[in-house]
Design an enzyme around this catalytic site. Structure first.
Site: not given
Length: 774
Positions: A636, A639, A179, A224-225, A606, A92, A598
């Site tokens: 829009q 949401k 570490n 707007t838009h 599980n 590294s 299962s």
């Protein structure tokens, strides 16, 4: 939109195409020669930055011949060296050398603490600090030889220090692991990075405020838009970005406060039995305090997830600014701001990389985390370049008032009139009753009580509604986080004194108390709760009306980012419990009430809920990515992703708490597993440090002891004194007080460690803070 609303003048000092000319050795946010060479080539190509050629020429000089390979500092128990392919793949140093300043600062503080605590002499400390100063100067002059066979920045500096000063350097790694060392270095680097970013944010805010002052009284179309909507003052428009940037800075400063706790002294994962002073090193490095839980200290990377989430939101705001100025400028002067918009995708990509990296990693340190550096380096470098360019652009544009004045008459920019509210309120009461009784018919094309939109719009109205909804959602998630914390603390209380193997790289490393292990997750969840509270506080205030109607995506991104970090923490818990419930581990048994079977294998039981917790974390991350791609009318669609994120994270928290309350740790199975893995090896190295053996020499001696055990198929505590003395005659009868997991646990005493008294204090803290019942 075709009109040229302002013009741009190129400044002689402007950062063309985000090119930096700083010396890579002096700038902590320039990383390695390949990136710097790319920048130099780009600067040369554009012919805008002749100073870059000086830096570039230095990088193009031939490298010095690499010295012959040497034995690894950790190689005591190994009989063979790694292959060239493994060495190339695992190194590294090509990127983490950017941490050299932080690594040297941490080593200075650590050496000073060791000397104060009597773990090295004052003369050894002075030799170490002088040697570190020389190494730092060599690096900054470009004379230091970075060696791939020394793997990383830590080993390169320590090995070179040993070459310079000899034996004293071998004591530097006492009571320290790579570490906690890398976690400390990285927190220091990120702290510096945040300070630099916030400084650049302030510079951009100042440039925008000055630009606003120069244009007081100028009216422009508000869009707007991307359609003309209402007239607004230009300085009001510009100040909307200043407001957004202020919230960006606050997010980063909140992140800085959370990351500013010191991991140093947590060692590999369990702390140490040596008499260190973690508060001294924490103070010396400017941290608020040491981290409370050593397993959390070396394990978690939520601070970089939070930093890159903050950068991604900031990049979004800069992309909006770049997009707008690109529209408003002529085609030949908008290049730099197009680059700002484009590079925002790179910052988002860096965040996604880290989220994928961290998902599902069990405690504590895993080598996967080596890959966390480059995305952070790139994100910080890129966002600084974006901020520099944006500020430079703001200082060198002129709004064309005549052109703006000519476009104002078009677009029908006038406002409506006011109406009486009594009938509207009455109608709303009726509608609410119909909705609650299920009688209301939702019709997409009708707008009941249209006059209700007086003095508000379909931009401001859903934004307000959404803020209120998100406040409620945050409160709900927060309560579920607290519920899971309580469940984990109760689980910890039920398992007092139980020792389990602590893992790094999914290999047995050191013994830890199970309580200590569980409380690491409680610490992570506490930071998750703090992030949610910070987000809630920010979405409660909005000063600028233009910022208000476009702020949804910013606060929703922050909310979704907080959820994604929580989800990643839960995925780690899920991964661990799934592994521990397997027949191979057998450490836990879930009750039938939180298990499934299962359809074909009748014996199966599980831990499906925690598997789904691990899996659904990807869905929460995916919701965040969807939001990062939303734009303009795409607001829009913010949401559904956040609603899904909220629903999913609540389900994950709820089932994790349910699982915690319905599992049993199999203490007999755990006890039988403890002898394997030589978990007491580090404690044995501490014994040798007490015998005045430098830690690096101690590490080598214990490594040879482990190799002897492997050949004899026995444990360290099974070796006779004669066998130990055949390795080194420093051993005496006192060594057996350090061998065996029970003795090893008793030796841990540092703040935040896995020692019994330390863990009891941690548990008492959380019982009190969370008001956990008996």
């Amino acid at each position: 939109m075709e009109s040229i609303l302002f013009t741009f003048t190129q400044s002689p000092s402007s950062p063309a195409a985000l090119v930096s000319t700083q010396n890579p050795n002096l700038n902590p946010f320039n990383h390695h020669n390949r990136l710097q060479a790319f920048r130099c080539a780009l600067a040369s190509q554009t012919n805008r930055n002749p100073a870059a050629a000086v830096t570039c020429s230095a990088l193009q000089q031939p490298h010095m011949a690499a010295p012959a390979k040497e034995a690894k500092l950790w190689g005591g128990r190994f009989e063979e060296g790694v292959t060239d392919a493994v060495e190339r793949f695992t190194e590294s140093i090509s990127f983490d050398k950017a941490l050299y300043k932080q690594d040297i600062s941490g080593s200075r503080a650590h050496a000073s603490m060791l000397a104060k605590q009597g773990l090295m002499s004052l003369s050894d400390r002075d030799s170490i600090i002088e040697g570190l100063n020389q190494i730092e100067q060599q690096i900054e002059r470009g004379e230091f030889v970075w060696r791939t066979d020394r793997e990383d920045v830590h080993m390169n500096i320590e090995a070179t220090l040993t070459d310079l000063i000899g034996e004293p350097a071998k004591k530097l790694h006492t009571a320290r692991s790579r570490n906690d060392q890398v976690s400390t270095d990285f927190r220091l680097w990120c702290r510096d990075g945040i300070d630099t970013i916030v400084s650049h944010v302030k510079q951009l805010q100042i440039a925008l405020v000055r630009l606003a002052k120069k244009n007081i009284g100028v009216i422009v179309p508000g869009f707007t838009h991307l359609q003309s909507a209402e007239p607004v003052f230009l300085h009001h428009h510009i100040l909307a970005y200043v407001e957004q940037l202020e919230l960006d800075a606050k997010r980063l400063l909140d992140c800085r406060a959370r990351l500013n706790f010191c991991p140093l002294g947590a060692c590999a994962l369990a702390g140490t039995g040596l008499p260190i002073d973690r508060f001294m090193t924490s103070d010396a490095l400017g941290f608020t305090a040491p981290m409370r839980n050593s397993m959390d200290a070396v394990s978690d990377r939520d601070f970089i997830l939070e930093l890159l989430s903050g950068n991604a939101i900031l990049a979004l705001h800069l992309s909006w600014l770049g997009e707008e100025w690109g529209f408003w400028a002529s085609e030949e002067s908008g290049f730099s701001m197009e680059a700002v918009g484009g590079k925002s995708a790179r910052v988002v990509g860096d965040l996604v990389t880290l989220q994928v990296l961290c998902k599902g990693l069990p405690l504590t340190y895993n080598r996967d985390l080596q890959e966390d550096k480059e995305p952070v380096f790139d994100s910080v470098k890129t966002i600084i370049g974006m901020l520099e360019t944006s500020a430079d652009f703001a200082q060198n544009i002129t709004y064309n008032h005549d052109k703006i004045q000519k476009v104002l008459p078009s677009g029908h920019l006038a406002s409506g009139s006011l109406v009486d509210s009594d009938s509207i309120l009455k109608g709303l009461d009726q509608i609410e009753k119909q909705i609650e009784s299920g009688e209301y018919v939702w019709i997409q094309t009708e707008e009941p009580a249209k006059n209700l939109l007086t003095a508000r719009s379909q931009n401001g109205q859903p934004s307000t509604d959404f803020h209120v909804w998100c406040c409620d959602a945050i409160d709900t998630i927060f309560s579920h986080v607290k519920h899971l914390q309580v469940a984990l603390v109760k689980l910890a209380k039920k398992n007092t004194g139980v020792i389990v193997p602590g893992y790094t790289h999914l290999q047995r490393a050191q013994p830890v108390l199970l309580q200590h292990h569980l409380l690491a997750y409680v610490e992570q969840l506490e930071r998750d709760a703090e992030r949610l509270q910070d987000c809630r506080a920010r979405l409660n205030v909005m000063k600028n009306s233009m910022a208000a109607v476009v702020s949804d995506l910013a606060f929703v991104l922050e909310f979704a980012s907080a959820n994604s970090i929580t989800a990643i923490h839960l995925s780690r818990l899920g991964e661990e419990w799934v592994l521990w419930a397997s027949e191979e581990f057998g450490f836990i048994t879930p009750s039938d009430s939180v298990s499934t079977g299962s359809s074909i294998m009748p014996q199966k039981k599980n831990p499906d809920p925690m598997e789904l917790v691990r899996g659904k974390s990807a869905r929460v991350v995916g919701d965040l990515i969807k939001l990062q791609l939303a734009h303009n009318h795409g607001l829009q669609v913010d949401k559904e992703p956040i609603a899904d994120s909220v629903k999913t994270i609540i389900g994950m928290l709820e089932v994790s708490a349910e699982f915690a309350l319905n599992i049993t740790y199999n203490q007999d199975r755990i006890q039988k597993s403890l002898p394997a893995g030589h978990l007491d090896a580090t404690t044995l190295a501490d014994y040798l440090v007490h015998q005045d053996i430098p830690f690096r020499t101690s590490h080598d001696i214990v490594g040879r002891g482990v190799a002897l055990c492997v050949s004899k198929n026995c444990q360290l505590r099974d070796l006779s004194l004669d066998e130990l003395q055949s390795i080194n005659n420093v051993f005496d009868d006192g060594v057996y007080d350090y061998l065996g997991v029970e003795n090893s646990i008793k030796k841990f005493s540092s703040y935040g460690s896995t020692g019994s008294e330390c863990v009891a204090a941690q548990l008492d803290f959380w019982i009190s803070k969370l008001s956990v019942d008996a």
